[in-house]
Write an enzyme that holds these catalytic residues in place. Structure first.
Site, PDB file in Angstrom:
ATOM      1  N   LYS A 215       0.841  -1.192   0.000  1.00 41.01           N
ATOM      2  CA  LYS A 215       0.000   0.000   0.000  1.00 41.01           C
ATOM      3  C   LYS A 215       0.886   1.256   0.000  1.00 41.01           C
ATOM      4  O   LYS A 215       0.692   2.166  -0.772  1.00 41.01           O
ATOM      5  CB  LYS A 215      -0.883  -0.056   1.252  1.00 41.01           C
ATOM      6  CG  LYS A 215      -2.150   0.708   1.115  1.00 41.01           C
ATOM      7  CD  LYS A 215      -3.019   0.496   2.336  1.00 41.01           C
ATOM      8  CE  LYS A 215      -3.843   1.737   2.551  1.00 41.01           C
ATOM      9  NZ  LYS A 215      -4.621   1.709   3.772  1.00 41.01           N
ATOM     10  N   GLU A 221      10.533  -4.814   4.450  1.00 43.81           N
ATOM     11  CA  GLU A 221      10.621  -6.212   4.026  1.00 43.81           C
ATOM     12  C   GLU A 221      10.309  -6.340   2.528  1.00 43.81           C
ATOM     13  O   GLU A 221      10.993  -7.031   1.772  1.00 43.81           O
ATOM     14  CB  GLU A 221       9.612  -7.077   4.808  1.00 43.81           C
ATOM     15  CG  GLU A 221       9.872  -7.187   6.296  1.00 43.81           C
ATOM     16  CD  GLU A 221       9.303  -6.033   7.117  1.00 43.81           C
ATOM     17  OE1 GLU A 221       8.938  -4.986   6.533  1.00 43.81           O
ATOM     18  OE2 GLU A 221       9.243  -6.171   8.350  1.00 43.81           O
ATOM     19  N   GLY A 276      -4.984  -2.377   5.161  1.00 41.06           N
ATOM     20  CA  GLY A 276      -4.197  -3.507   4.647  1.00 41.06           C
ATOM     21  C   GLY A 276      -4.828  -4.850   4.969  1.00 41.06           C
ATOM     22  O   GLY A 276      -4.964  -5.720   4.103  1.00 41.06           O
ATOM     23  N   ARG A 277      -5.258  -5.034   6.216  1.00 41.07           N
ATOM     24  CA  ARG A 277      -5.782  -6.348   6.619  1.00 41.07           C
ATOM     25  C   ARG A 277      -7.200  -6.591   6.105  1.00 41.07           C
ATOM     26  O   ARG A 277      -7.762  -7.655   6.334  1.00 41.07           O
ATOM     27  CB  ARG A 277      -5.704  -6.499   8.138  1.00 41.07           C
ATOM     28  CG  ARG A 277      -6.325  -5.360   8.915  1.00 41.07           C
ATOM     29  CD  ARG A 277      -5.906  -5.364  10.375  1.00 41.07           C
ATOM     30  NE  ARG A 277      -6.386  -4.201  11.111  1.00 41.07           N
ATOM     31  CZ  ARG A 277      -5.749  -3.039  11.210  1.00 41.07           C
ATOM     32  NH1 ARG A 277      -4.594  -2.878  10.575  1.00 41.07           N
ATOM     33  NH2 ARG A 277      -6.235  -2.050  11.909  1.00 41.07           N
ATOM     34  N   GLU A 362      -4.350  -6.865  15.089  1.00 41.83           N
ATOM     35  CA  GLU A 362      -3.921  -5.539  14.608  1.00 41.83           C
ATOM     36  C   GLU A 362      -5.106  -4.571  14.655  1.00 41.83           C
ATOM     37  O   GLU A 362      -4.932  -3.372  14.834  1.00 41.83           O
ATOM     38  CB  GLU A 362      -3.342  -5.636  13.189  1.00 41.83           C
ATOM     39  CG  GLU A 362      -2.401  -4.471  12.865  1.00 41.83           C
ATOM     40  CD  GLU A 362      -1.684  -4.599  11.527  1.00 41.83           C
ATOM     41  OE1 GLU A 362      -2.349  -4.506  10.473  1.00 41.83           O
ATOM     42  OE2 GLU A 362      -0.448  -4.758  11.517  1.00 41.83           O
ATOM     43  N   HIS A 393      -1.990 -33.503  18.582  1.00 42.30           N
ATOM     44  CA  HIS A 393      -0.816 -34.273  19.002  1.00 42.30           C
ATOM     45  C   HIS A 393       0.299 -33.358  19.490  1.00 42.30           C
ATOM     46  O   HIS A 393       1.460 -33.752  19.520  1.00 42.30           O
ATOM     47  CB  HIS A 393      -0.348 -35.164  17.848  1.00 42.30           C
ATOM     48  CG  HIS A 393      -1.421 -36.131  17.452  1.00 42.30           C
ATOM     49  ND1 HIS A 393      -1.574 -37.353  18.062  1.00 42.30           N
ATOM     50  CD2 HIS A 393      -2.449 -36.008  16.578  1.00 42.30           C
ATOM     51  CE1 HIS A 393      -2.632 -37.969  17.544  1.00 42.30           C
ATOM     52  NE2 HIS A 393      -3.188 -37.169  16.648  1.00 42.30           N
ATOM     53  N   LYS A 521       9.556  -0.296  13.995  1.00 45.03           N
ATOM     54  CA  LYS A 521      10.147   0.077  12.701  1.00 45.03           C
ATOM     55  C   LYS A 521      11.174   1.189  12.911  1.00 45.03           C
ATOM     56  O   LYS A 521      12.270   1.164  12.351  1.00 45.03           O
ATOM     57  CB  LYS A 521       9.067   0.584  11.732  1.00 45.03           C
ATOM     58  CG  LYS A 521       8.072  -0.461  11.269  1.00 45.03           C
ATOM     59  CD  LYS A 521       7.105   0.150  10.259  1.00 45.03           C
ATOM     60  CE  LYS A 521       5.899  -0.732  10.017  1.00 45.03           C
ATOM     61  NZ  LYS A 521       4.867  -0.106   9.195  1.00 45.03           N
TER      62      LYS A 521
HETATM   63  O1  F6P Z   1       3.412  -3.087   9.738  1.00 43.34           O
HETATM   64  C1  F6P Z   1       2.048  -3.179   9.643  1.00 43.34           C
HETATM   65  C2  F6P Z   1       1.524  -2.934   8.272  1.00 43.34           C
HETATM   66  O2  F6P Z   1       1.382  -1.579   8.049  1.00 43.34           O
HETATM   67  C3  F6P Z   1       0.201  -3.665   8.077  1.00 43.34           C
HETATM   68  O3  F6P Z   1      -0.852  -2.967   8.607  1.00 43.34           O
HETATM   69  C4  F6P Z   1       0.171  -3.819   6.600  1.00 43.34           C
HETATM   70  O4  F6P Z   1      -0.747  -4.796   6.203  1.00 43.34           O
HETATM   71  C5  F6P Z   1       1.600  -4.205   6.316  1.00 43.34           C
HETATM   72  O5  F6P Z   1       2.342  -3.448   7.256  1.00 43.34           O
HETATM   73  C6  F6P Z   1       2.078  -3.961   4.921  1.00 43.34           C
HETATM   74  O6  F6P Z   1       2.017  -2.620   4.561  1.00 43.34           O
HETATM   75  P1  F6P Z   1       2.183  -2.179   3.054  1.00 43.34           P
HETATM   76  O7  F6P Z   1       1.069  -2.772   2.277  1.00 43.34           O
HETATM   77  O8  F6P Z   1       2.146  -0.676   3.074  1.00 43.34           O
HETATM   78  O9  F6P Z   1       3.519  -2.692   2.579  1.00 43.34           O
END
Ligand code: F6P
Length: 556
Positions: A215, A221, A276-277, A362, A393, A521
Site C-alpha cells: 500500500k 521487508e 491492509g488487513r 492488529e 498431538h 520500525k
Molecule cells: O506493519 C504493519 C503494516 O502496516 C500492516 O498494517 C500492513 O498490512 C503491512 O504493514 C504492509 O504494509 P504495506 O502494504 O504498506 O507494505
C-alpha cells in the site's frame, strides 16, 4: 453511552453502561455452571444456540452461555450503537479518526454503485480496477503474458507482507483445488533471505513475474525482496531485461511503483479507505485472481457481499458477526479468557489462523479509546491457532487439562476437495470429538467406570484416576462450511471482519489504525547502522549494545 456526533466519538466507556452491569450480575449467578448441566437442562439448546447463513453453520451451543446471556449481550450491542456505527461505516464516514479515513472495504465486493453515495462514489474506480485485474489475469492464465524472449510467464511471485500477503496467500491455499494447473503462484514476505533465496533457485527468470504489493511502497521487508528480485532478473537476463514483462505492482502510491521500474500499465491502485488487513478483495488479491481466475474471484466477492447484507440488515440475535463478536466479548471481558484458538480441520485452511491473527489483533489489540482515554478492560484476546488435527498431538493436552480458559473456534468443511473420503470422515469425527471432549470432559466416576471395564485393579485405578480426569467446560464454537467454495469462504472472511468491527465499536476503539507497529520500525532503522558502527551503538541501550557486539564479532 451517547455518541457525540460532532466529535464522532463515544462519550463514555461501555463498562459504565447499565447493559454491562447487567451482564456482570448475570455472570455472577451463572459463571460456574458446567456445559454438561447447560446441555442437560435444555434439550433445545443446539437449536437456540446455532445459526446458519449462506451454507455456513455456526454452532455456539458449546459456549458457556444461555439464551438469556445472549439477550443481555445484544442489549450491550444496542447500548454501544452498533447499528449506527455500521451505517456510518457503510456511509463512508471517516470512522478511522486517527488517520482521517473512511473504511470502505465493503465497497470492494459490491456488485453495483453508486456507493457509498453519489457525491462520494468509489465504485467507478473499484469496477475499473476489477476489470483491469481480470484482463491481466486472463492473459496470464492463457499464456499470453510473455516474459523474456517471448516465453510465456509460468510463475507469479507475490512480494508483500501483512495485509499485502496474508489474505491472498490464505485464500489461495484454501482454493488450491481450483487453481490454474500450470501456473505457479508463490508468496514471499519475510525479510529473511532464507525465504526468497531458495524460491529463486526453483524459478526460471525468463518466465517469472513478480507482483510487488505494498500500500505504502515503503515497507522495508517488501522493498528488500523487490530489490532482490530485480537484481536476480538483471543478473540473469542482463541488459535485455524488460521490466514490464516481469513486474506488476499494487499500491496506493503508484508513482513509487513506477519509480521502481514497474510499467504504469501494470500498476493497480488501492485506496486509503482500504485497510491492509481488509484488502484481500482489492487488487491486493491479484495473485489470488491469477490462481483461481476472475470468475471464482467474483464468486468470493459475492459471498462476502451476501455477508455484508446479512450483517447490515439482520436483527442482532440472528446476526452471525454480531453474535460472534458478543461471544468473544463474553469470553474476554466476563469469563476472563485472554486468548482465542483458531483450529481449522482442513489442510487448505492452514494459513487461516495467521490471517485472523492480523485481522483481530492488529485491529483490536489496543488499550486506548477513540477519544484517547486509557481503557481499564481487556480488548482483543491473543488469537492463535494451528491445523486442528496436528494440534491434537501437540498442544491440545493443555486445552484439555492445563486449567487455562481457552475458547476455541473449530472450523471445517463437510466435503473435501480431494477424493479420499475415508480421510475426510475420520477428520470430521476428530473435529467433533475434540469440541465434545473439551466441553463435557470426563469426571471421576466416568473414569473409574471405564477403568473397571478394562479390568484394571483398584490400586492402579486410585493411582491413575487424577491423571485421567478431564474437567471439561472449555468453551468452543464450530463453523461448518458445506465445502471450501469461493462464495462460502468470502462469506466466512467477511464474517470475521465484521466480528472485529463490532467488537471495536463495543470496546470504543479504532479498529482501523495500527500505531502499535510504528515504534519497532523506527528503532530498527536506528539499529541497522549501529551494526557497523560501534560508536553509534553506544547511543543504544545496554542490552542492544551487547547483542550488537556479539553479532558484529560473528557477522563481519
Ligand atoms: O506493519 C504493519 C503494516 O502496516 C500492516 O498494517 C500492513 O498490512 C503491512 O504493514 C504492509 O504494509 P504495506 O502494504 O504498506 O507494505
Amino acid at each position: 453511552m451517547a455518541i457525540n456526533k460532532e466529535r464522532g466519538i463515544k462519550e463514555m466507556t461501555i463498562t459504565a453502561s447499565p447493559a454491562w452491569a447487567a451482564i456482570n450480575a448475570h455472570r455472577q449467578t451463572f459463571a460456574d455452571t458446567h456445559l454438561k448441566e447447560l446441555f442437560a437442562s435444555d434439550p433445545k439448546r443446539v437449536e437456540s444456540l446455532s445459526l446458519s447463513f449462506d451454507g455456513i453453520l455456526y454452532d455456539f451451543s458449546k459456549q458457556r452461555l444461555t439464551s438469556e446471556t445472549l439477550g443481555l449481550l445484544t442489549a450491550l450491542a444496542k447500548a454501544a450503537h452498533v447499528s449506527d456505527w455500521t451505517e456510518r461505516m457503510f456511509a463512508g464516514e471517516q470512522i478511522n479518526r486517527s488517520e482521517g479515513r473512511s473504511v470502505l472495504h465493503v465497497a470492494l465486493r459490491r456488485s453495483a454503485g453508486p456507493f457509498p453515495n453519489s457525491r462520494f462514489d468509489v465504485m467507478p474506480d473499484v469496477v475499473a480496477t476489477r476489470q483491469r485485474m481480470a484482463r491481466f489475469a486472463v492473459r496470464l492464465r492463457d499464456g499470453e503474458c510473455l516474459g523474456h524472449q517471448g516465453m510465456p510467464i509460468r510463475d507469479v511471485v507475490n512480494i508483500g507482507i501483512g495485509g499485502s500477503d496474508l489474505g491472498p496467500k490464505m485464500m489461495g491455499q484454501a482454493l488450491r483445488s481450483i487453481s490454474h494447473p500450470a501456473l505457479g503462484v508463490h508468496y514471499v514476505s519475510n525479510l529473511d533471505g532464507a525465504q526468497i533465496a531458495p524460491l529463486l533457485q526453483t524459478l526460471d527468470p525468463r518466465t517469472t513475474l513478480f507482483i510487488i504489493v505494498s500500500k505504502t511502497f515503503t515497507t522495508q521487508e517488501t522493498m528488500f525482496n523487490a530489490n532482490t528480485a530485480r537484481d536476480w532478473l538483471r543478473a540473469n537476463l542482463g541488459d535485455e531485461l524488460i521490466s514490464e514483462n516481469h513486474f506488476a505492482a499494487v499500491s496506493s502510491r503508484p508513482e513509487r511503483a513506477v519509480d521502481f521500474g514497474v510499467c504504469a500499465d501494470l500498476v493497480f491502485p488501492i485506496w486509503d479507505w482500504v485497510g491492509g488487513r481488509y484488502s484481500l478483495w482489492s487488487a491486493v488479491g491479484l495473485a489470488l485472481m491469477i490462481a483461481i481466475g476472475p470468475h471464482a474471484f467474483d464468486e468470493m466477492l459475492r459471498g462476502a457481499e451476501r455477508m455484508d447484507e446479512h450483517f447490515r440488515s439482520t436483527p442482532f440475535e440472528r446476526n452471525l458477526p454480531v453474535v460472534m463478536a458478543l461471544i468473544g466479548i463474553w469470553n474476554a471481558n466476563f469469563l476472563g479468557a485472554a486468548t482465542n484458538a483458531v483450529l481449522p480441520y482442513n489442510e487448505s485452511l492452514k494459513y487461516l489462523p495467521s490471517f485472523l491473527q492480523q485481522l483481530e489483533m492488529e485491529s483490536n489489540g489496543k488499550s486506548v479509546s477513540v477519544a484517547g482515554e486509557t481503557l481499564d478492560f481487556a480488548t482483543s484476546p491473543i488469537v492463535w491457532g494451528e491445523l486442528g488435527n496436528n494440534g491434537q498431538h501437540a498442544f491440545f493436552q493443555l486445552l484439555h487439562q492445563g486449567g487455562c480458559l481457552v475458547p476455541c473456534d473449530f472450523i471445517a468443511a463437510v466435503r473435501s476437495d480431494f477424493p479420499l473420503p475415508a480421510h475426510q470422515e475420520a477428520l470430521l469425527s476428530n473435529c467433533f470429538a475434540q469440541s465434545a471432549a473439551l466441553a463435557f470432559g470426563r469426571n471421576k466416576d466416568e473414569v473409574r467406570a471405564s477403568m473397571e471395564k478394562e479390568l484394571i485393579g483398584p490400586t492402579v485405578i486410585a493411582d491413575l484416576l487424577p491423571h485421567r480426569v478431564f474437567a471439561g467446560n472449555q468453551p468452543s464454537s464450530t463453523l461448518l462450511l458445506t465445502s471450501l467454495n469461493p462464495g462460502a469462504l468470502g462469506s466466512l472472511i467477511a464474517l470475521y471482519e465484521h466480528k472485529a468491527f463490532v467488537q471495536g465499536i463495543i470496546w470504543g476503539i479504532n479498529s482501523f489504525d495500527q500505531w502499535g507497529v510504528e515504534l519497532g520500525k523506527a528503532v530498527a532503522s536506528r539499529i541497522l547502522p549501529a551494526l557497523y558502527d560501534a560508536q553509534l551503538a553506544k547511543t543504544l541501550d545496554a542490552s542492544t549494545q551487547g547483542l550488537l557486539s556479539f553479532s558484529r564479532e560473528h557477522l563481519l
